[in-house]
Design an enzyme around this catalytic site. Sequence first.
Site, PDB file in Angstrom:
ATOM      1  N   ASN A  99      10.595   4.913 -12.182  1.00 19.58           N
ATOM      2  CA  ASN A  99      10.518   5.417 -13.518  1.00 19.58           C
ATOM      3  C   ASN A  99      11.250   6.069 -14.014  1.00 19.58           C
ATOM      4  O   ASN A  99      11.894   7.301 -14.039  1.00 19.58           O
ATOM      5  CB  ASN A  99       9.046   6.146 -13.741  1.00 19.58           C
ATOM      6  CG  ASN A  99       7.783   5.470 -13.352  1.00 19.58           C
ATOM      7  OD1 ASN A  99       7.313   4.725 -14.007  1.00 19.58           O
ATOM      8  ND2 ASN A  99       7.197   5.833 -12.223  1.00 19.58           N
ATOM      9  N   GLU A 100      12.486   5.014 -14.562  1.00 19.04           N
ATOM     10  CA  GLU A 100      13.685   5.700 -15.255  1.00 19.04           C
ATOM     11  C   GLU A 100      13.469   6.314 -16.603  1.00 19.04           C
ATOM     12  O   GLU A 100      12.357   6.295 -17.373  1.00 19.04           O
ATOM     13  CB  GLU A 100      14.607   4.384 -15.321  1.00 19.04           C
ATOM     14  CG  GLU A 100      14.818   3.893 -14.081  1.00 19.04           C
ATOM     15  CD  GLU A 100      15.764   4.456 -13.082  1.00 19.04           C
ATOM     16  OE1 GLU A 100      15.977   5.455 -13.031  1.00 19.04           O
ATOM     17  OE2 GLU A 100      16.324   3.767 -12.121  1.00 19.04           O
ATOM     18  N   PRO A 101      14.679   7.127 -17.204  1.00 18.09           N
ATOM     19  CA  PRO A 101      14.503   7.369 -18.350  1.00 18.09           C
ATOM     20  C   PRO A 101      13.950   6.412 -19.377  1.00 18.09           C
ATOM     21  O   PRO A 101      14.607   5.406 -19.565  1.00 18.09           O
ATOM     22  CB  PRO A 101      15.853   7.992 -18.658  1.00 18.09           C
ATOM     23  CG  PRO A 101      16.497   8.270 -17.334  1.00 18.09           C
ATOM     24  CD  PRO A 101      15.812   7.266 -16.304  1.00 18.09           C
TER      25      PRO A 101
END
Length: 639
Positions: free
Chosen positions: A161-163
């Site tokens: 879950n990236e920025p």
Amino acid sequence: MKEINQLKQTYQNIETSVYDSKELGSVAVAQRIAQLIRKKATQEKPFVLGLATGATPLGVYAELVRLHKEEGLSFENVVTFNLDEYLPMAPADKNSYVRFMHENLFDHIDIKSENVHIPDGTIGEEEVVDFCREYEAKIASLGGLDLQILGIGRSGHIGFNEPGSGLYSLTRRVKLDAITIKDAAKDFGGVANVPHEAITMGISTILNAKRVVLMAWGESKAPIVKKAIEDEITDLIPATYLQYHSNVRFVLDNDAATELATTDMPWLFGDIEWNDRMIRKAVTWLALQVQKPVLKLTDEDYTKYGMRDLLEKCCNSYNINIKVFNDLQHTITGWPGGKPNADDTNRPAPSEPAKKKIAVFSPHPDDDVISMGGTFIRLASQGHDVNVAYHVSGNIAVADEDVLRYAKFIKMFNGTFGGGDSVAEAKLDKAVEIIKNRKPGDLDSPEALEIKGLLRRLEAINADEFVGVPEEKVTFLDMPFYKTGTVEKKPLSQDDIDVIVNYLQQIKPQQIYAAADLADPHGTHGVCFEALIAALKQLEGEAWLENCVLWGYRGAWAEWNIADVDMAVPLSPCEVDGKIKAIYCHGSQKDNVLFPGEDKREFWERARDRNNATAELYDKLGLAEYEAMEVFAKYDFRK
């Protein structure tokens, strides 16, 4: 008390447990998992466990395997769901999470194969959406995750879950962030070989777990851990979403906790024991907060920032200020090896013997000049017997282009002047052929690694001669743990420690300098320092060791907090230039470094800027103004 209340109001939004080492933290997490597994087994219910990959949970998995083999912990009632997998990714690939989980956990315990769930990295584009829905449905059908364990990426990602990931996101296909790709490049043999997509559990999936444990080890994780725990919730740092969870705990080692307010500013959170180091730490922090030199701090400044008890201990601000100012002043010396015929009462290094035997340990062939190049010049010019030992070859950090360029030079040289060694030339030809034909992700050949190692040796010898250390004083230890040809190394062994023991017995130094830069994201510095400490402990009782002092320096990744500095060596502009030129000798590490970390500056720029900033910090605190400073911490290896 307005200032102190403003400082305290946003701290510690997540429960945190801090351990002395990652090993102790890992065992604590594994023991907790074991308790929960056994409890569910007595209820004849499955225990649903969310798993993570990467270096962070390795200690947990090792302890779970030990508990199974030695204490009979059964996993027959355990159902696992892994957080993520690269896309595309074949299960047999050396970088697949399927392979990782089997090698580190599943193949060593009695878990049922049908109870293991890992996102499928081989599915086609048209199948991804349905697969992700089914993954969520399987978790829900078992009543959700009983426990999810996590690591944290330097961008703050959990799972993949990236920025920018949304609070209500579920299992899905994602694009990987540039920082994540860069961090993975060392495992894939370059950025170009890293998959740019993955399947990951979503933020909502993780937050729906009944319990969440996030682990982080090492100084390189300290900045993002601080943000995750203390900053406001934001999708730019997905780990901050964990602040919404009612049963979440961060498990950290001391190094990962260094930037937390409770560690960095404990005087804001209640009574503490005021020893000399804590006083220096608090007073220098206060001076920088109120932007005053140490000697200008007032009783009011101390009171406003939660140090009334320190005032009472020392009677008034004047006494504290003088104490800390003198403490800082006594760290500064232009004679790191000791000044001959001088009163050394308040000097970091003793005056006798006037000419000391010195051993400088450097993990890679350039860490010494990057970190202490100016001190190197001082020690050599002041007549000490300086010896240098390089722990590892650093050959995996040499680009193929460098080998090809030097190979062409040798061919041209032999063609022009004749007389080349046919055996050596054949080996060179083989290395060149393999390099030109190898595919992305292929390992270096032994021939190429040998040539790359020779290049780094040549660079190190040139740099050492530049700072005044002759070639005969330079040793390449070639520690066994490093000899894998890949970024992933073997565990430290007694063979590694013996190499250092033998070297120290030959030199018998009065001073040792070593890289204590545990923020190194690749881990080599930490392993080398661990080996050195183990070697020194093994040599306990040796007469020469009684008067030996170990000085720790920091490398390209971080600098000492001023509260931890025991020796500060000021550098003139000419010495800074000399240090930079010594770093230039490492041509293979200039312009196009294979593993630079997040910092895009070249190593000489990092070193210059860091040394200038340290001098500026001393200046702000009211000490003499210097061009630059290299700083060291003294280690008591006898504990």
